[in-house]
Design an enzyme around this catalytic site. Structure first.
Site, mmCIF file in Angstrom:
data_model
loop_
_atom_site.group_PDB
_atom_site.id
_atom_site.type_symbol
_atom_site.label_atom_id
_atom_site.label_comp_id
_atom_site.label_asym_id
_atom_site.label_seq_id
_atom_site.Cartn_x
_atom_site.Cartn_y
_atom_site.Cartn_z
ATOM 1 N N ASP A 111 20.206 58.952 22.831
ATOM 2 C CA ASP A 111 21.322 57.638 23.804
ATOM 3 C C ASP A 111 20.891 56.602 24.402
ATOM 4 O OD1 ASP A 111 21.240 60.149 24.741
ATOM 5 O OD2 ASP A 111 20.123 60.701 26.514
ATOM 6 N N THR A 112 19.998 55.830 24.130
ATOM 7 C CA THR A 112 19.594 54.723 24.963
ATOM 8 C C THR A 112 19.342 53.325 23.768
ATOM 9 O OG1 THR A 112 17.596 55.440 24.956
ATOM 10 C CG2 THR A 112 18.914 55.856 27.011
ATOM 11 N N GLU A 123 5.497 63.941 23.892
ATOM 12 C CA GLU A 123 5.306 62.897 24.852
ATOM 13 C C GLU A 123 4.852 62.427 26.567
ATOM 14 O OE1 GLU A 123 7.852 60.060 21.435
ATOM 15 O OE2 GLU A 123 8.186 59.359 23.713
#
Length: 173
Positions: A25-26, A89
């Site tokens: 996505d980023t 995470e």
């Protein structure tokens, strides 16, 4: 102009910042800009592709990096919840925050914080798929709880941001 040097030998952590993000996505947009700005400011930043050695198991390396960081910056994006790595995470980050061993700063990148909090939209669909896969496990409920806790925190809501270029310096902690 030289970047200021920080004497890191006296710090009890290996990284100033751990970046949690969905790479697809980023990685090539906002997160790259944020990572570069943090590094240029002399902030030791963990990003998986930079710090994990090829051939190394991911989970232990990621958890070790989270545990040895002072701050976690979580970049919630459209498909963050589709990654079980990101969600694992997140659970570790929330556990350390609750023990006051980690500061947490959420960024909502082109996703509404309420979608993360309520697990609606893409987040709801991703968690429904995870529930099918991990049927009978408490893993999905831990992920849901962690998402809600972090989405309830004050963070940056970056809607309509194409690539984040120019915003990263304002996020330096």
């Amino acid at each position: 102009m030289a970047t200021p040097s920080i004497a890191h030998e006296s710090f009890p952590w290996d990284y100033d910042v751990f970046l949690s993000f969905r790479g697809e996505d980023t990685r090539k947009t906002f997160t790259d800009h944020l990572y570069s700005a943090l590094r240029q400011a002399g902030i030791r930043t963990f990003r998986d592709e930079e710090e994990l050695r090829k051939g190394e198991y991911l989970a232990p390396g990621l958890m070790r990096a989270i545990q040895s960081s002072r701050i976690a910056v979580i970049v919630f994006s459209k498909d963050y919840a589709s990654s079980r790595w990101c969600l694992d995470e997140l659970v570790e980050i929330v556990e350390l925050k609750e023990k006051e061993k980690l500061k947490v700063f959420p960024i909502f990148y082109n996703v509404d914080p309420s979608e993360v909090r309520k697990q609606s939209g893409n987040y709801g669909m991703a968690l429904a798929k995870h529930k099918e896969r991990f049927h009978g496990s408490d893993k999905v409920q831990k992920w849901r709880d962690a998402l809600t806790k972090v989405a309830d925190m004050s963070g940056w809501d970056l809607k309509g941001v194409a690539n984040g270029y120019g915003l990263a310096p304002f996020l330096i902690i």
